[in-house]
Write a protein that holds these residues in place. Structure first.
Motif, PDB file in Angstrom:
ATOM      1  N   HIS A   1      16.945   7.354   5.920  1.00 48.98           N
ATOM      2  CA  HIS A   1      16.698   8.576   5.161  1.00 48.98           C
ATOM      3  C   HIS A   1      17.963   8.950   4.389  1.00 48.98           C
ATOM      4  O   HIS A   1      19.068   8.496   4.725  1.00 48.98           O
ATOM      5  N   PRO A   2      17.857   9.799   3.386  1.00 52.69           N
ATOM      6  CA  PRO A   2      19.054  10.317   2.715  1.00 52.69           C
ATOM      7  C   PRO A   2      19.959  11.032   3.727  1.00 52.69           C
ATOM      8  O   PRO A   2      19.487  11.607   4.719  1.00 52.69           O
ATOM      9  N   ALA A   3      21.261  11.016   3.468  1.00 48.38           N
ATOM     10  CA  ALA A   3      22.231  11.601   4.403  1.00 48.38           C
ATOM     11  C   ALA A   3      23.440  12.112   3.626  1.00 48.38           C
ATOM     12  O   ALA A   3      23.606  11.815   2.434  1.00 48.38           O
ATOM     13  N   GLU A   4      24.299  12.858   4.326  1.00 53.78           N
ATOM     14  CA  GLU A   4      25.490  13.428   3.687  1.00 53.78           C
ATOM     15  C   GLU A   4      26.683  13.318   4.632  1.00 53.78           C
ATOM     16  O   GLU A   4      26.535  13.439   5.853  1.00 53.78           O
ATOM     17  N   ILE A   5      27.849  13.115   4.033  1.00 51.01           N
ATOM     18  CA  ILE A   5      29.112  13.264   4.755  1.00 51.01           C
ATOM     19  C   ILE A   5      29.956  14.270   3.980  1.00 51.01           C
ATOM     20  O   ILE A   5      30.339  14.021   2.835  1.00 51.01           O
ATOM     21  N   LEU A   6      30.223  15.416   4.607  1.00 47.86           N
ATOM     22  CA  LEU A   6      31.077  16.437   4.008  1.00 47.86           C
ATOM     23  C   LEU A   6      32.423  16.389   4.717  1.00 47.86           C
ATOM     24  O   LEU A   6      32.473  16.400   5.955  1.00 47.86           O
ATOM     25  N   ARG A   7      33.475  16.327   3.964  1.00 46.23           N
ATOM     26  CA  ARG A   7      34.813  16.300   4.570  1.00 46.23           C
ATOM     27  C   ARG A   7      35.541  17.598   4.238  1.00 46.23           C
ATOM     28  O   ARG A   7      35.555  18.034   3.085  1.00 46.23           O
ATOM     29  N   ASP A   8      36.163  18.192   5.265  1.00 46.93           N
ATOM     30  CA  ASP A   8      36.894  19.433   5.038  1.00 46.93           C
ATOM     31  C   ASP A   8      38.308  19.133   4.581  1.00 46.93           C
ATOM     32  O   ASP A   8      38.667  17.967   4.327  1.00 46.93           O
ATOM     33  N   GLN A   9      39.133  20.155   4.469  1.00 46.32           N
ATOM     34  CA  GLN A   9      40.462  19.966   3.880  1.00 46.32           C
ATOM     35  C   GLN A   9      41.409  19.164   4.767  1.00 46.32           C
ATOM     36  O   GLN A   9      42.502  18.797   4.330  1.00 46.32           O
ATOM     37  N   TYR A  10      40.995  18.871   6.008  1.00 50.68           N
ATOM     38  CA  TYR A  10      41.806  18.018   6.875  1.00 50.68           C
ATOM     39  C   TYR A  10      41.177  16.641   7.072  1.00 50.68           C
ATOM     40  O   TYR A  10      41.609  15.872   7.933  1.00 50.68           O
ATOM     41  N   GLY A  11      40.157  16.333   6.279  1.00 54.55           N
ATOM     42  CA  GLY A  11      39.557  15.005   6.322  1.00 54.55           C
ATOM     43  C   GLY A  11      38.560  14.801   7.440  1.00 54.55           C
ATOM     44  O   GLY A  11      38.088  13.670   7.650  1.00 54.55           O
ATOM     45  N   VAL A  12      38.207  15.848   8.185  1.00 53.26           N
ATOM     46  CA  VAL A  12      37.229  15.710   9.269  1.00 53.26           C
ATOM     47  C   VAL A  12      35.849  15.475   8.660  1.00 53.26           C
ATOM     48  O   VAL A  12      35.393  16.264   7.828  1.00 53.26           O
ATOM     49  N   PRO A  13      35.153  14.399   9.056  1.00 51.23           N
ATOM     50  CA  PRO A  13      33.810  14.152   8.534  1.00 51.23           C
ATOM     51  C   PRO A  13      32.759  14.983   9.270  1.00 51.23           C
ATOM     52  O   PRO A  13      32.720  15.016  10.499  1.00 51.23           O
ATOM     53  N   HIS A  14      31.918  15.655   8.497  1.00 53.76           N
ATOM     54  CA  HIS A  14      30.766  16.387   9.025  1.00 53.76           C
ATOM     55  C   HIS A  14      29.543  15.629   8.531  1.00 53.76           C
ATOM     56  O   HIS A  14      29.211  15.681   7.342  1.00 53.76           O
ATOM     57  N   ILE A  15      28.903  14.904   9.440  1.00 50.38           N
ATOM     58  CA  ILE A  15      27.845  13.960   9.072  1.00 50.38           C
ATOM     59  C   ILE A  15      26.481  14.593   9.348  1.00 50.38           C
ATOM     60  O   ILE A  15      26.209  15.046  10.471  1.00 50.38           O
ATOM     61  N   TYR A  16      25.631  14.595   8.329  1.00 44.53           N
ATOM     62  CA  TYR A  16      24.291  15.169   8.457  1.00 44.53           C
ATOM     63  C   TYR A  16      23.261  14.097   8.123  1.00 44.53           C
ATOM     64  O   TYR A  16      23.297  13.504   7.035  1.00 44.53           O
ATOM     65  N   THR A  17      22.350  13.853   9.067  1.00 38.89           N
ATOM     66  CA  THR A  17      21.286  12.865   8.865  1.00 38.89           C
ATOM     67  C   THR A  17      19.966  13.419   9.397  1.00 38.89           C
ATOM     68  O   THR A  17      19.931  14.484  10.033  1.00 38.89           O
ATOM     69  N   GLN A  18      18.895  12.656   9.175  1.00 40.02           N
ATOM     70  CA  GLN A  18      17.574  13.071   9.648  1.00 40.02           C
ATOM     71  C   GLN A  18      17.120  12.295  10.882  1.00 40.02           C
ATOM     72  O   GLN A  18      16.041  12.547  11.402  1.00 40.02           O
ATOM     73  N   CYS A  19      17.938  11.337  11.332  1.00 43.50           N
ATOM     74  CA  CYS A  19      17.641  10.614  12.576  1.00 43.50           C
ATOM     75  C   CYS A  19      18.946  10.135  13.189  1.00 43.50           C
ATOM     76  O   CYS A  19      19.949   9.945  12.483  1.00 43.50           O
ATOM     77  N   SER A  20      18.941   9.940  14.511  1.00 48.26           N
ATOM     78  CA  SER A  20      20.175   9.577  15.205  1.00 48.26           C
ATOM     79  C   SER A  20      20.654   8.171  14.847  1.00 48.26           C
ATOM     80  O   SER A  20      21.858   7.886  14.893  1.00 48.26           O
ATOM     81  N   ALA A  21      19.726   7.274  14.484  1.00 51.34           N
ATOM     82  CA  ALA A  21      20.147   5.920  14.091  1.00 51.34           C
ATOM     83  C   ALA A  21      21.064   5.993  12.876  1.00 51.34           C
ATOM     84  O   ALA A  21      22.118   5.340  12.829  1.00 51.34           O
ATOM     85  N   ASP A  22      20.692   6.792  11.877  1.00 53.43           N
ATOM     86  CA  ASP A  22      21.538   6.962  10.699  1.00 53.43           C
ATOM     87  C   ASP A  22      22.846   7.667  11.057  1.00 53.43           C
ATOM     88  O   ASP A  22      23.901   7.377  10.473  1.00 53.43           O
ATOM     89  N   LEU A  23      22.772   8.585  12.022  1.00 58.10           N
ATOM     90  CA  LEU A  23      23.963   9.338  12.409  1.00 58.10           C
ATOM     91  C   LEU A  23      25.050   8.410  12.925  1.00 58.10           C
ATOM     92  O   LEU A  23      26.215   8.487  12.510  1.00 58.10           O
ATOM     93  N   PHE A  24      24.685   7.502  13.830  1.00 53.15           N
ATOM     94  CA  PHE A  24      25.700   6.624  14.409  1.00 53.15           C
ATOM     95  C   PHE A  24      26.086   5.498  13.451  1.00 53.15           C
ATOM     96  O   PHE A  24      27.208   4.982  13.532  1.00 53.15           O
ATOM     97  N   PHE A  25      25.208   5.138  12.543  1.00 54.26           N
ATOM     98  CA  PHE A  25      25.590   4.217  11.476  1.00 54.26           C
ATOM     99  C   PHE A  25      26.735   4.829  10.659  1.00 54.26           C
ATOM    100  O   PHE A  25      27.753   4.166  10.392  1.00 54.26           O
ATOM    101  N   LEU A  26      26.594   6.092  10.284  1.00 55.74           N
ATOM    102  CA  LEU A  26      27.626   6.740   9.465  1.00 55.74           C
ATOM    103  C   LEU A  26      28.876   7.071  10.281  1.00 55.74           C
ATOM    104  O   LEU A  26      29.973   7.156   9.725  1.00 55.74           O
ATOM    105  N   GLN A  27      28.737   7.230  11.597  1.00 55.90           N
ATOM    106  CA  GLN A  27      29.950   7.359  12.411  1.00 55.90           C
ATOM    107  C   GLN A  27      30.754   6.068  12.334  1.00 55.90           C
ATOM    108  O   GLN A  27      31.987   6.103  12.231  1.00 55.90           O
TER     109      GLN A  27
END
Length: 935
Positions: A89-115
């Motif tokens: 599914h479509p997904a997003e990675i938002l990074r804050d000013q310290y480079g921390v990735p905030h990963i948003y997905t619609q399923c856990s398989a995509d979540l750990f892929f992006l991790q």
């Protein structure tokens, strides 16, 4: 202690005052450098430093590494679009000013892929080194100097055990097996997709080019192999018996009046009282139940089952650290109104660039909501998905410290017959009156500079791998233990067993999966209690107002008397063995204790002497000074009716008070007189010190220098009483190194179990001298000489003005890149003055041994020092109030914006906001990657 025939005792030392051992012979002069080598250093190396590395480093930077701090505005992110066929599914990675990735997905398989994607983008070379450590392939690029480390990894069998563990995982009947396998495979897929993309674009981290290696594809076995390395570095018990046996044999262990016995013997060691983590009143058992518990603990026999615990062939053996940590959780009765529970944690590990941890925030939420949804944040370990320590989900937070339970043993095995040329020792050994054959493993190790691989053979007994001749820092202790057997056809070898290298370590994957889905403090406690290894203290707080603690990780039940594991055990009789495990609810735990808070700092978690708790967990607890100071800070606020909040916890994490340990040591100088004017003035300044060990403290600086020389002088007293063999061929240096806590190697075990006990042992010795003989000349001479030597050294090093003797001028934090020394590139490192020591909540340990010239070393650096690798304060009722900070930065890539952008916060003991709610994340976002699929 294993009894063997002993040789003749060396002549007793006559001198009773402190003296130095004979200096070691001067090293042989190095051969003159060749013209080529000189040309290389003068011309080629500067080109590499100034041109090649910067060029490669810039090329390796990705979009989020180069977002300008000057032009970026939180909430107005720079955006990129990416297409990734592997996503469902479509997904997003938002990074804050310290480079921390905030990963948003619609399923856990995509979540750990992006991790996997984010780990590979920011920490790929770090992960490569860890993978090579577990697989025994560091020498492939590091050359001969890494060969002994690779041999150790092969001997322990990490790679072999990881392969077996994956097979057991696939055959497991755990109901969460499909989800855990998906987690692993998708994470590895994310790593490999990213590695392939970086290779294709020529954007691999510059270290790969310099080291002349290429990252190969990852497998799920590699993930489990990394878990073995993590468990290895966080477990304790095998170095202390070897060193203690050596000291007992050579340093007067049989003489009750020896310095060794006043300093170190279990029979005379005085426990320093610290706060209880678990209240003793929880463990009231009636006499019949206590008897039954004791029988279960001591007499139960599971020897017919090879559970990987170390009692059978499958059980094998283990960064590290004087490592330690602090954690505490606070009930809402003591926090500010509306604050709810609080949890603070700062795990202490070896220093270096990058830090051990990588902060992540992962959120998977389907459009209609499902059981697949998961949302968590915290500190992850690059190369390992799904484990977040410390961390939290939407309901509960958890923090971790090393428990210091004894989960490792050393056995002396009796081998018989002719030597096997492959192994270097006989193929057969004695076990319970029978002759058994060693299990043999053959290995090939590729070494840079060699055309052919090194062929290496290791062997296991029923207790575990034979570690007798691996040539590390504890080799003198092993050689002393092996000794000379009674008959010429016999010989002794040393085997090593440990809980954390059983074949069942894969079960941790299910534990971490369940922890992420815990919905309360009690649920998290129950889930953590199923951990196999390492042995950890877990502090827990939830948003419903509950706090909890549990000791997690199985601890062996031994059929030997408590304390016997402190010496090597006899392997051939079968009398010393593990009969089971202390696990689950049998481990110390508590929920909402009466005092309203829990403190854990590697100290003894429960008063085993006065309570009826039935299980023996070892005797490796670290000094309780940090725990006591944290307890006192919390209690002082509570007694003065001052509510605790996030800011208060951050201040305690940065506390540099050493009022128990430091002030007691200084008190021993009361009434002492010195002829030298500068020494008198310096001791007066030290005596006026109030116990705060800040970077600007003058009295604290004098105390630390004088203490270091005093420690060395006490070791010299011990050496004077030692047998002659301990004074020859540099073995006196081993004695001191072992006592100050040096481990096997800076890569495998930088520290041994004694490092966390040095202060209490020193104070115990001084106290005993006062009690037995207030005029004891040994103590007075040691203190007098320490003050004189320390002040002279300070004057030479920092100048003659006492006001210039500030602790931070000596005590420097050094965050060093692994290749900086080789390339002579100090610009890769970060260095700054720092307060604290091993006894302060803001722990910053260093090497307490003197160097070859007799100078102390106070810098906190890789291999000898430990510091907080991260700090977090969680506020479960208001997750967006939580704070965190890393020692350096998120990125391991030099020239990235996030390479060291958290250093200033760390130095100031402040945290940045841990963004949790979607709105806060969007408001703090400076970079956003929008992922589309091809579906």
């Amino acid at each position: 202690m294993v009894k063997r025939p002993r040789g003749e005792e060396g002549a007793e030392a006559e001198a009773q005052s402190v003296s130095r051992p004979k200096p070691a012979p001067k090293p042989v002069a190095e051969k003159p450098k060749s013209v080529f080598r000189s040309l290389l250093e003068r011309v080629a190396l500067p080109i590499v430093r100034q041109v090649v590395v910067p060029s490669l480093a810039k090329k390796a930077l990705l979009d989020h590494d180069v977002v300008s701090a000057a032009t970026s505005t939180p909430g107005v992110p720079a955006e990129v679009a990416r297409c990734e066929p592997a996503l469902q599914h479509p997904a997003e990675i938002l990074r804050d000013q310290y480079g921390v990735p905030h990963i948003y997905t619609q399923c856990s398989a995509d979540l750990f892929f992006l991790q996997g994607v984010t780990h590979a983008e920011d920490r790929l070379f770090q992960m490569e080194l860890t993978r090579r450590l577990y697989s025994g392939s560091l020498a492939e690029f590091a050359g001969e100097k890494a060969l002994s480390i690779d041999k150790f990894a092969k001997t322990l069998g990490w790679e072999r055990l990881a392969a077996k563990g994956i097979g057991l995982l696939r055959r497991s009947r755990n109901p969460n097996k499909p989800q855990v396998l998906t987690l692993l495979t998708k994470y590895v897929e994310g790593l490999n997709v990213t590695i392939a993309a970086l290779k294709k674009k020529g954007q691999l981290p510059w270290e790969f080019k310099i080291a002349k290696i290429q990252p190969r594809e990852w497998t799920v076995q590699d993930v489990l192999g990394i878990m073995y390395v993590v468990a290895f570095k966080m477990s304790f018990g095998f170095q202390a018996p070897l060193v203690r046996h050596y000291l007992h044999c050579v340093a007067g262990g049989d003489d009750p009046n020896s310095v060794y016995n006043k300093w170190f013997s279990r029979d005379t060691a005085e426990e320093v009282e610290g706060p209880e983590t678990v209240e003793s009143s929880q463990w009231h058992l009636d006499k019949e139940e206590l008897v039954q518990a004791y029988i279960r603990a001591i007499l139960s026999d599971d020897s017919n089952q090879d559970d990987g615990s170390g009692g059978g062939i499958g059980g094998i053996l283990h960064p590290q650290p004087g490592q330690g940590s602090n954690a505490w959780c606070i009930h809402p009765t003591h926090t500010a109104e509306g604050e709810g529970t609080l949890l603070a944690n700062d795990p202490h590990l070896e220093t270096g660039v990058p830090t051990f941890f990588y902060e992540s925030h992962l959120c998977s939420q389907g459009k209609s909501g499902s059981s697949d949804d998961i949302h968590f944040a915290g500190m992850t370990v690059p190369g390992f998905p799904g484990m977040v320590l410390p961390g939290h989900n939407g309901d509960v937070a958890w923090g971790v410290t090393l428990s210091m339970c004894d989960v490792e043993d050393v056995y002396v095995e009796l081998f018989v017959g002719e030597e096997d040329n492959r192994l270097g020792f006989p193929l057969h050994y004695q076990s319970q009156g029978r002759k058994k054959e060693v299990e043999v493993f053959e290995h090939e190790i590729r070494v840079a500079g060699r055309k052919e691989p090194v062929r290496y053979v290791s062997g296991n007994t029923v207790h575990g791998p034979i570690i007798s001749s691996l040539g590390h820092g504890i080799q003198p202790a092993i050689d002393n233990l092996r000794g000379a057997p009674t008959l010429p056809e016999e010989r002794y070898e040393i085997a090593f067993t440990a809980r954390h290298l059983g074949e069942d370590l894969y079960k941790n994957l299910f534990v971490f999966y369940d922890v992420l889905r815990s919905d309360s403090a009690e649920a998290a406690r129950r889930n953590f209690s199923k951990l196999i290894s390492p042995s950890l203290n877990i502090c827990i707080a939830d948003r419903f107002g509950d706090i909890a603690y549990t000791l997690a990780g199985e601890v062996p039940l031994r059929n030997t008397p408590p304390g016997s594991e402190g010496f090597p055990l006899c392997g051939w009789t079968g009398e010393a063995r593990w009969t089971g495990m202390v696990s689950g609810d049998d481990l110390p735990h508590t929920l909402n204790p009466a005092k309203g808070f829990v403190v854990s700092a590697n100290h003894k978690v429960i008063d085993f002497e006065t309570t009826e708790y039935p299980h023996y967990l070892g005797d490796l607890w670290q000094d309780p000074y940090r725990a006591q100071t944290i307890h006192d800070c919390l209690n002082a606020r509570i007694l003065s009716n001052k509510a605790l909040d996030v800011k208060t916890c951050e201040k305690i994490q940065g506390c540099v008070d050493s009022k128990d340990a430091g002030l007691e040591f200084v008190s021993h100088f009361k009434g002492m007189h010195f002829k030298d004017e500068l020494v008198r003035a310096a001791v007066k300044e030290m005596r006026a010190w109030k116990g705060e060990l800040s970077k600007d403290s003058v009295g604290g600086c004098i105390y630390k220098v004088v203490f270091t020389f005093c420690l060395h002088n006490l070791f010299q007293l011990m050496l004077l009483e030692a047998r002659e063999e301990a004074k020859e061929n540099g073995k006196h240096k081993f004695l001191e190194d072992a006592l100050v806590g040096h481990g096997m190697t800076s890569v495998l075990k930088a520290f041994n179990e004694f490092k966390g006990k040095l202060m209490s042992k020193t104070l115990h010795f001084l106290r005993v001298c006062d009690e037995e003989d207030p005029e004891d000349q040994r103590k007075r001479d040691a203190l007098t000489q320490a003050a004189e030597e320390g002040v002279q050294w300070l004057a030479r090093t920092l100048g003659p003005q006492i006001k210039d003797w500030r602790w931070g001028r000596l005590h420097q934090m050094k965050l060093e890149h692994p290749l900086s020394a080789k390339l002579n590139m100090p610009e890769l490192n970060t260095q700054f003055p720092f307060g604290g020591d091993s006894t302060t909540p803001c722990q910053a340990t260093y090497d307490l041994a003197l160097d070859a010239e007799g100078n102390p070393k106070f810098s906190v650096e890789k291999g000898t020092g430990a510091v907080a690798a991260c700090r977090v304060v969680f506020c479960p009722s208001h997750w967006d109030k939580s704070t965190s900070v890393l020692t350096g930065g998120q990125s391991a890539k030099w020239l990235s914006r996030h390479y060291a952008d958290q250093v200033d916060l760390f130095r100031a003991s402040k945290g940045k906001k841990m963004l949790w709610s979607r709105k806060k994340v969007e408001d703090g976002c400076i970079f956003k990657a929008n992922y589309a699929t091809t579906h």
